[in-house]
Design a protein around this motif. Sequence first.
Motif, short mmCIF file in Angstrom:
data_model
loop_
_atom_site.label_atom_id
_atom_site.label_comp_id
_atom_site.label_asym_id
_atom_site.label_seq_id
_atom_site.Cartn_x
_atom_site.Cartn_y
_atom_site.Cartn_z
N UNK A 1 0.88 -1.16 0.00
CA UNK A 1 0.00 0.00 0.00
C UNK A 1 0.92 1.22 0.00
N UNK A 2 1.05 1.90 -1.15
CA UNK A 2 2.03 2.99 -1.24
C UNK A 2 1.89 4.04 -0.15
N UNK A 3 0.66 4.31 0.32
CA UNK A 3 0.47 5.33 1.35
C UNK A 3 1.16 4.96 2.66
N UNK A 4 1.39 3.65 2.87
CA UNK A 4 2.08 3.22 4.09
C UNK A 4 3.56 3.55 4.05
N UNK A 5 4.06 4.01 2.90
CA UNK A 5 5.49 4.27 2.75
C UNK A 5 5.79 5.77 2.59
N UNK A 6 4.83 6.60 3.00
CA UNK A 6 5.02 8.05 2.97
C UNK A 6 4.60 8.64 4.30
N UNK A 7 5.23 9.74 4.69
CA UNK A 7 4.85 10.43 5.92
C UNK A 7 5.57 9.91 7.14
N UNK A 8 5.35 10.58 8.28
CA UNK A 8 6.02 10.20 9.54
C UNK A 8 5.67 8.76 9.94
N UNK A 9 6.68 8.03 10.41
CA UNK A 9 6.45 6.68 10.88
C UNK A 9 6.20 5.67 9.79
N UNK A 10 6.47 6.05 8.55
CA UNK A 10 6.18 5.15 7.43
C UNK A 10 7.24 4.07 7.31
N UNK A 11 6.89 3.00 6.62
CA UNK A 11 7.80 1.89 6.38
C UNK A 11 8.72 2.23 5.19
N UNK A 12 9.92 1.63 5.12
CA UNK A 12 10.80 1.87 3.97
C UNK A 12 10.15 1.44 2.66
N UNK A 13 10.56 2.08 1.56
CA UNK A 13 10.04 1.70 0.24
C UNK A 13 10.47 0.26 -0.08
N UNK A 14 9.55 -0.57 -0.53
CA UNK A 14 9.95 -1.92 -0.96
C UNK A 14 10.66 -1.86 -2.30
N UNK A 15 11.43 -2.90 -2.65
CA UNK A 15 12.11 -2.91 -3.94
C UNK A 15 11.14 -2.71 -5.10
#
Length: 488
Positions: free
Chosen positions: A391-405
């Motif tokens: 879910x791309x939104x989980x990888x933006x903003x504070x506390x987000x997860x690193x971008x997957x490959x």
Amino acid sequence: MLTDLPAPAGPVSLAADRALTARRVLLSARTPESAPMPADRVRPWLAEQARRGEYRVTPVPFSRLRGWHFEEPDGNLRHESGRFFSVEGLHVTADGLPPRGRRQPIIVQPEVGLLGIVAREIDGVLHFLMQAKMEPGNVNSFQLSPTVQATRSNFTGVHQGRRIPFLDLFLERGRSRVLVDVLQSEQADWFLAKRNRNMIVEIDEDVETGEGFRWLTLGQLLRLLRLDNVVNMDSRSVLACLPTAGAHPDPAGDPDGDPAAAAVLRSFHDPAAPSVHGMTEIHSWLTGVRALRELDQRRVPLREVAEDGWLFSGTEIGHESGRRFRVIGADVAASNREVGSWTQPMIQPQVPGLMALVVKRIRGTLHALVQARVDVGHLNVAELAPTVHCRPADHTGPGSEPFPPFLVDVLTAPPERFRYDTVQSEEGGRFYHAENRYAVVEAPDGFPEEAPEDYAWLTFAQLTELLAHGNYLNVELRTLVVCAHTLY
């Protein structure tokens, strides 16, 4: 032509030869029209089915769920019958998670459901009997579902509803021939080790279908898969399991001479087409991932998920971050279902996902870059998944997860590299308004053939051969496999 093998210890008498079925699948995929149901009538027919009945889905507080209760002392959400499913807590430790692991709500549904499509040859072409079905979680009520789509609780009568049409064709020995019969997983983010029996059975005789069913060729279904939210997840899962290797398409490929289409045809239908890896190597690679990666699953009381930031209210269970998903209650009325009204818990994702498959022509054959992915609910540690599954939104903003490959590669790809790009609904029986963007993205010329450790290039024939067995391809990759048929 049928094999001379005796009947398996199952519900039907004979299994069809896979190579012969593959040739018939290719012919059906190349047949975009049909006398029983012209292509331009399918969507009006779906709309008419929606107008013929009464359908309502209303989110409600948990206190208004009839027959459901939070069980003491663990707080698990269960049905009074002890059947259907429950919402419990899951504590997972796995590679990539904090050492203490993670807790979350999960749907526990041990029983195996049936997703079955009846096939029949009409005018020399294989047709599939599809149902116009309302599911409470669908964004648009009606979508094309399998002929039979039912949990074991449904078809054993726990809900005390009307009988399910055509169920006997799948459960009674000698009524039909098997084209597909395999146990496949469901969404491992939200289900714990959930599997359904995916079946396609062929009959020879004409049957009375009624207003809610229509015979369609695979070519018609592929055109509909180019549209948002028409062919439901269960249909996509079953159709993806159709065998393709051995059809031996014309080497010239597409009738219009399109080399890109020819590469897709070879990838699906020519078992002798060049491939980066042999099947033995692929099996060994995935087995190694399953043997070496950590996934420890422990069911815990639902109350315990509060320790990891899950908040309980009278109307939902959601995460304090506002990400991931929430558990809600729904009150459903549907005049065409086996039961006219009911209530149930549902999972609602907070943001849509992106399921993208990067493809590349390697030695003239289209290959797909797939990953061996570990998800919290997997039965066997890891399954093959799309190149990008997030879910791309989980990888933006504070506390987000690193971008997957490869996420950046997909998000920055120019429009002309998107060979397929639609929004499709996930399973509407348990998930409320769950949609994902599905895309097939052609890699640029300089894209490396060397893949990271947990990734590999496979042809579509190899993927469909793996689909003859359960728990190799996750449900999102199965959607992209059947959608890739639209590329030739």
